[in-house]
Design an enzyme around this catalytic site. Structure first.
Site, PDB file in Angstrom:
ATOM      1  N   LYS A 174      -7.262 -15.772  15.848  1.00 57.01           N
ATOM      2  CA  LYS A 174      -6.386 -15.942  14.680  1.00 57.01           C
ATOM      3  C   LYS A 174      -6.638 -14.810  13.686  1.00 57.01           C
ATOM      4  O   LYS A 174      -7.671 -14.751  13.028  1.00 57.01           O
ATOM      5  CB  LYS A 174      -6.635 -17.280  13.974  1.00 57.01           C
ATOM      6  CG  LYS A 174      -5.486 -17.560  13.002  1.00 57.01           C
ATOM      7  CD  LYS A 174      -5.807 -18.546  11.930  1.00 57.01           C
ATOM      8  CE  LYS A 174      -6.404 -17.946  10.692  1.00 57.01           C
ATOM      9  NZ  LYS A 174      -5.556 -16.991   9.959  1.00 57.01           N
ATOM     10  N   GLU A 249     -20.057 -13.832   9.362  1.00 58.09           N
ATOM     11  CA  GLU A 249     -20.204 -12.569   8.623  1.00 58.09           C
ATOM     12  C   GLU A 249     -19.407 -12.744   7.340  1.00 58.09           C
ATOM     13  O   GLU A 249     -18.189 -12.878   7.386  1.00 58.09           O
ATOM     14  CB  GLU A 249     -19.638 -11.396   9.431  1.00 58.09           C
ATOM     15  CG  GLU A 249     -20.390 -11.096  10.703  1.00 58.09           C
ATOM     16  CD  GLU A 249     -21.804 -10.588  10.453  1.00 58.09           C
ATOM     17  OE1 GLU A 249     -22.103 -10.149   9.321  1.00 58.09           O
ATOM     18  OE2 GLU A 249     -22.606 -10.664  11.388  1.00 58.09           O
ATOM     19  N   CYS A 283     -16.324  -5.471   2.828  1.00 60.53           N
ATOM     20  CA  CYS A 283     -17.513  -6.319   2.652  1.00 60.53           C
ATOM     21  C   CYS A 283     -18.701  -5.473   2.238  1.00 60.53           C
ATOM     22  O   CYS A 283     -19.616  -5.954   1.588  1.00 60.53           O
ATOM     23  CB  CYS A 283     -17.812  -7.079   3.929  1.00 60.53           C
ATOM     24  SG  CYS A 283     -17.846  -6.015   5.360  1.00 60.53           S
ATOM     25  N   GLU A 384     -18.907 -11.706  -5.849  1.00 54.93           N
ATOM     26  CA  GLU A 384     -18.060 -10.757  -5.114  1.00 54.93           C
ATOM     27  C   GLU A 384     -16.648 -10.768  -5.716  1.00 54.93           C
ATOM     28  O   GLU A 384     -16.023 -11.819  -5.827  1.00 54.93           O
ATOM     29  CB  GLU A 384     -17.979 -11.146  -3.630  1.00 54.93           C
ATOM     30  CG  GLU A 384     -17.229 -10.096  -2.818  1.00 54.93           C
ATOM     31  CD  GLU A 384     -17.104 -10.448  -1.345  1.00 54.93           C
ATOM     32  OE1 GLU A 384     -16.728 -11.587  -1.022  1.00 54.93           O
ATOM     33  OE2 GLU A 384     -17.363  -9.558  -0.508  1.00 54.93           O
TER      34      GLU A 384
END
Ligand code: NAD
Length: 499
Positions: A174, A249, A283, A384
């Site tokens: 996906k 991750e 990231c 973040e």
């Protein structure tokens, strides 16, 4: 306007509910790329049933032959690199130089995986007992559920899919809902390369519907997820409850440290690329810049001048340095953090708003932003943001810089610019990250090394390199006793002479 389908059961098929979502170019929201399936649990269930049949066929295909398919995949991607990069920039926004790099990462991963089909090493070790062999080897696991983010629309799916396939698993993939076209291109390439059709299933849709249905499906024993730490927690809770093998991750809050003795021009280039490459949507993006006090003011001046000069624009236009953000939600998130930073008392030195440049038209453009006088512990420094926002923190010593680097919940990458070899090696050993760069920015992972982070960035697994193959295969141990007698391990062992 093109209507795209899922790839389920060896055919391109519409979703059961007949609903589709729009995919638009983030540099120009008037540019409609296509409409993609809004899939749900029944689509996922058909995909998993088909993938189980695909697994039965694929697991008995010799690993070198599985690798051969991936070599052809690499060849096709090489031939189509320019065209794929163009489609990716149209869909995701980052400049062509970066999407070419994204495709190249996929190519490198394909060739690495192709050759790994001839290794997949186990161990043969001496037995405690005479005339007995002891060995370990790898077995495929089953249907792998692969859930991917938007920011590396080609590289990250290939990091998961290619090792999964070489190890003999089938895949239900996906893509993120913002990059379904690149996901479709990848599956088309796999089929063109000769992958048996039921080995790969492509299910488009939202995370809450299609993604969750994959994670919750009882016949999907392993899940590989890359995305935010918040979503990873939801995925992790389900996988924990259902005892699934899971690779996570997740987010980062990466810092570049610049010491007084650094090559400042080099550090400047690194900071600009690390903070504003991919519009900060990596990231591994540099979202914190930790400057030693001796160079703080001078370096900051140089940096702000350069950041102001960066050219925002369509990634397919020559000369563009920084592309758009992925969608309206991402823009709004960045705006919230600008308010938070100002309320906390940080100094906004440049950017801080959507681009007012009228020639950019209807794109999701946000100006490269730098905050100074950010204190360790501010939300701006801890959370973040995933956009073009850099927070600058002033420190006195290397020890203080290391403490600031480590005092966040994430631990993906870090970087230090210094000419002192002792400081450089101390950073390598003491910074709490999965990856530390010396005299290079926080971004720049290579396909043949393990990739991932510590703390709430990951759950201990790695993508890339040799290590990921352990995630996608189960270690089995075999003992073969050819002595013709009952030999009892731990009881009859270590005898100098036979009875
Ligand atoms: P996201 O968490 O919003 O989505 C990631 C994927 O998860 C998407 O495909 C989404 O549809 C799916 N998803 C959402 N909710 C789900 C649910 N309940 N169940 C199952 N799947 C669900 O992340 P994003 O915005 O696409 O990507 C940005 C994030 O990814 C950032 O936090 C970034 O740091 C992280 N990221 C990490 C790495 C890494 O290797 N550590 C690499 C790239 C991006």
């Amino acid at each position: 306007m093109k209507l795209f389908n899922n790839f389920i059961g060896g055919a391109w098929v519409p979703p059961d509910a007949g609903e589709f979502f729009e995919n638009r170019n983030p540099a120009d929201r008037d540019d409609l790329i296509g409409r993609f399936p809004m899939s749900g649990p029944t689509d996922v269930d058909r995909a998993v049933k088909s993938a189980k049949r695909g697994f039965e066929q694929w697991r008995t295909t010799p690993a070198p032959a599985r690798g051969d398919v991936l070599r052809i995949v690499g060849d096709i991607m090489t031939r189509r690199k320019e065209e794929i990069a163009d489609a990716m920039t149209r869909e995701m926004g980052k400049p062509l130089t970066e999407t070419r790099g994204d495709v190249q990462e996929g190519i490198d991963t394909a060739y690495y995986a192709a050759s790994e089909g001839r290794r997949l090493f186990g161990h043969t070790v001496p037995s405690e007992l005479r005339n007995k062999w002891a060995m370990s080897f790898r077995r495929p696991i089953g249907v792998a559920g692969l859930i991917c983010p938007f920011n590396f629309p080609m590289a990250i799916p290939t990091w998961k899919m290619f090792p999964a396939l070489v190890c003999g698993n089938s895949c239900v993939f996906k893509p993120a809902e913002d990059v379904p076209h690149t996901g479709t291109i990848l599956v088309e390439i796999l089929l063109e390369a000769g992958l048996p059709p039921e080995v790969i299933q492509l299910v488009h849709g939202t995370g809450e519907e299609a993604g969750a249905a994959i994670v919750e499906h009882p016949d999907v024993p392993l899940i590989s997820f890359t995305g935010s730490t918040e979503t990873g927690s939801i995925v992790g809770a389900t996988c924990g409850r259902m005892h699934k093998r899971l690779s996570l991750e997740m987010g980062g809050k990466n810092a570049q440290i610049v010491m007084d003795d650094a090559d400042l021009d080099l550090a400047l280039e690194g900071a600009l690329w690390g903070a504003f490459g991919t519009t900060g949507q990596r990231c591994t993006a540099t979202s914190r810049l930790i400057l030693q006090k001796g160079i703080h003011d001078r370096f900051l001046g140089m940096l702000v001048d350069k950041a102001r000069a960066l050219k925002l624009g369509d990634g397919r236009t020559k000369g563009t340095d920084v592309g758009p953000m992925i969608n309206e939600n991402a823009l709004e998130k960045v705006e919230r953090y600008i308010d938070i930073g100002l309320a906390d008392g940080a100094d906004l030195l440049c950017g801080g708003r959507r681009s007012g440049d009228t020639h950019l038209g209807r794109g999701n453009f946000f100006e490269p932003t730098i905050f100074a006088r950010v204190e360790a512990g501010y939300r701006l420094e801890q959370e973040e943001i995933f956009g073009p926002v850099l927070s600058v923190i002033r420190v006195s010593t290397a020890d203080e810089a290391f403490t600031v680097n480590n005092d966040v919940r994430y631990g993906l990458s870090s970087s230090i610019y210094t000419r002192d070899v002792n400081t450089a090696f101390r950073a390598l050993s003491d910074l709490d990250n999965g990856i530390t760069y010396v005299n290079a920015p926080t971004i720049g992972a290579e396909a043949h090394l393990p990739f991932g982070g510590v703390k709430q960035t990951g759950n201990g697994h790695r993508e890339g390199g040799w290590q990921v193959y352990e995630f996608y295969s189960e270690t089995k141990v075999g003992y073969a006793d050819f002595s013709g007698t009952l030999q009892r391990a731990q009881i009859d062992n270590y005898r100098a002479t036979p009875d």
